[in-house]
Design an enzyme around this catalytic site. Structure first.
Site, short mmCIF file in Angstrom:
data_model
loop_
_atom_site.label_atom_id
_atom_site.label_comp_id
_atom_site.label_asym_id
_atom_site.label_seq_id
_atom_site.Cartn_x
_atom_site.Cartn_y
_atom_site.Cartn_z
N GLY A 46 89.40 3.17 21.55
CA GLY A 46 88.65 4.37 21.63
C GLY A 46 87.12 4.21 21.90
O GLY A 46 86.68 3.04 21.60
N GLN A 51 78.03 5.96 21.28
CA GLN A 51 78.49 4.61 21.27
C GLN A 51 77.83 3.80 22.24
O GLN A 51 77.44 2.60 22.38
CB GLN A 51 79.80 4.00 20.82
CG GLN A 51 80.33 4.46 19.54
CD GLN A 51 81.85 4.30 19.35
OE1 GLN A 51 82.58 4.72 20.05
NE2 GLN A 51 81.99 2.97 18.92
N CYS A 89 85.34 -0.90 14.18
CA CYS A 89 84.36 0.18 14.97
C CYS A 89 83.78 -0.65 16.18
O CYS A 89 83.11 -1.79 15.73
CB CYS A 89 83.56 0.88 14.25
SG CYS A 89 82.47 2.11 15.11
N LEU A 90 83.79 -0.35 17.33
CA LEU A 90 82.93 -1.16 18.23
C LEU A 90 81.40 -1.32 18.07
O LEU A 90 80.86 -2.12 18.43
CB LEU A 90 83.19 -0.83 19.79
CG LEU A 90 84.92 -0.79 20.32
CD1 LEU A 90 84.90 -0.13 21.52
CD2 LEU A 90 85.22 -2.08 20.19
N HIS A 131 88.90 9.23 14.12
CA HIS A 131 87.77 8.40 14.31
C HIS A 131 86.82 8.43 15.57
O HIS A 131 85.56 8.36 15.29
CB HIS A 131 88.21 6.79 14.73
CG HIS A 131 87.23 5.77 14.47
ND1 HIS A 131 87.05 4.70 13.54
CD2 HIS A 131 86.34 5.36 15.49
CE1 HIS A 131 86.04 3.88 13.96
NE2 HIS A 131 85.64 4.00 15.13
N GLU A 132 87.24 9.01 16.76
CA GLU A 132 86.26 9.33 17.73
C GLU A 132 85.82 10.55 17.54
O GLU A 132 84.39 10.92 17.99
CB GLU A 132 87.14 9.47 18.93
CG GLU A 132 87.76 7.84 19.24
CD GLU A 132 86.76 6.61 19.28
OE1 GLU A 132 85.73 6.97 19.65
OE2 GLU A 132 87.54 5.57 18.84
N HIS A 135 82.80 10.18 15.51
CA HIS A 135 81.62 9.83 16.34
C HIS A 135 80.66 10.96 16.57
O HIS A 135 79.67 10.83 16.61
CB HIS A 135 82.14 8.85 17.11
CG HIS A 135 82.16 7.31 16.74
ND1 HIS A 135 81.25 6.73 16.18
CD2 HIS A 135 83.30 6.64 17.12
CE1 HIS A 135 81.44 5.46 15.93
NE2 HIS A 135 82.98 5.27 16.32
O1 K1U Z 1 85.40 4.14 18.27
C1 K1U Z 1 85.53 2.88 18.17
O2 K1U Z 1 84.65 2.18 17.69
C2 K1U Z 1 86.68 2.02 18.67
C3 K1U Z 1 87.82 1.66 17.66
C4 K1U Z 1 88.49 2.83 17.28
C5 K1U Z 1 89.62 2.66 16.09
C6 K1U Z 1 90.08 1.27 15.74
C7 K1U Z 1 90.96 1.31 14.42
C8 K1U Z 1 91.41 2.66 14.09
C9 K1U Z 1 91.03 3.70 14.75
C10 K1U Z 1 90.17 3.92 15.58
C11 K1U Z 1 88.35 0.46 18.13
O3 K1U Z 1 89.08 0.61 19.18
S1 K1U Z 1 87.87 -1.03 17.21
C12 K1U Z 1 89.26 -2.15 18.08
C13 K1U Z 1 90.26 -2.19 17.00
O4 K1U Z 1 90.03 -2.23 15.87
C14 K1U Z 1 91.79 -1.98 17.33
C15 K1U Z 1 92.16 -2.42 18.56
C16 K1U Z 1 93.55 -2.24 18.75
C17 K1U Z 1 94.26 -1.60 17.90
C18 K1U Z 1 93.80 -1.37 16.64
C19 K1U Z 1 92.53 -1.55 16.25
ZN ZN Z 2 83.91 3.59 16.07
#
Ligand code: K1U
Ligand code: ZN
Length: 186
Positions: A46, A51, A89-90, A131-132, A135
């Site tokens: 996401g 961001q 979170c990115l 989560h998004e 944000h």
């Molecule tokens: O919004 C963001 O920072 C992106 C974030 C979203 C997210 C991660 C984990 C749970 C809910 C929402 C990420 O993508 S971080 C990358 C990551 O942790 C992930 C990647 C693939 C599967 C699960 C997590």
């Molecule tokens: Zn995030």
């Protein structure tokens, strides 16, 4: 398409409320395409507009290879069991924490042409949408952690953040190359 810089914790834009999208322009669609490219290169599931330094109420998600853009999203139902699971979170790289959220949500949103649609989600898609959408209201997963867990997360971040001068995360050439390589394989 272009890769965008990712803002990390410390940039005030991550704490701002976004503004609803009113016009569905080519410029908006370009932003959406760039957000998808940036999310995929960063290996996220996401990415929300703040961001990448933008204030429009727009986020992209891609769980189980189903990319979707959500514009002006609203959670209209949040129920089911509250489940705890690890989130990242990115915008806070290499910091993780367990967050409790309802397992089921129904989200109403607009697509890239301004057409309304509904998403009925559980499990990872539900978590990612929540989560998004957080944000888009200036909220981050660390806000849900207990005082103790948040303190631990912030101690880790105080070291990690040195890698991001100006609170900007530029994807490394290796990350960009592996993303392009993946595109060629598809
Ligand atoms: O919004 C963001 O920072 C992106 C974030 C979203 C997210 C991660 C984990 C749970 C809910 C929402 C990420 O993508 S971080 C990358 C990551 O942790 C992930 C990647 C693939 C599967 C699960 C997590
Ligand atoms: Zn995030």
């Amino acid at each position: 398409m272009s890769l965008l810089e990712i803002r990390v914790l410390g940039d005030p834009i991550l704490r701002e409320e976004t503004r609803p999208v009113e016009q569905f322009t080519d410029e908006l669609r370009q932003l959406i395409d760039d957000m998808f490219e940036t999310m995929h290169a960063a290996k996220g599931i996401g990415l929300a507009a703040p961001q990448v330094g933008r204030t429009e109420r727009v986020a992209v998600v891609d769980v189980d290879d189903k990319p979707m853009v959500i514009i002006n999203p609203e959670i209209v139902v949040a129920d089911g069991k509250r489940l705890k699971s690890e989130e990242g979170c990115l915008s806070i790289p290499d910091v993780y924490g367990d967050v409790e959220r309802p397992d089921h949500v129904i989200v109403h949103a607009l697509d890239r042409d301004g057409k309304q649609f509904e998403i009925d989600a559980t499990e990872l898609l539900s978590r990612c949408l929540q989560h998004e959408i957080d944000h888009l209201h200036g909220k981050l997963f660390i806000d849900y952690l207990s005082v103790l867990k948040r303190r631990t997360a912030m101690a880790k971040w105080s070291k990690e953040k040195e890698k991001y001068p100006g609170s900007i995360r530029r994807l490394t050439p290796a990350q960009v190359a592996s993303h392009h390589h993946r595109d060629e394989e598809l």
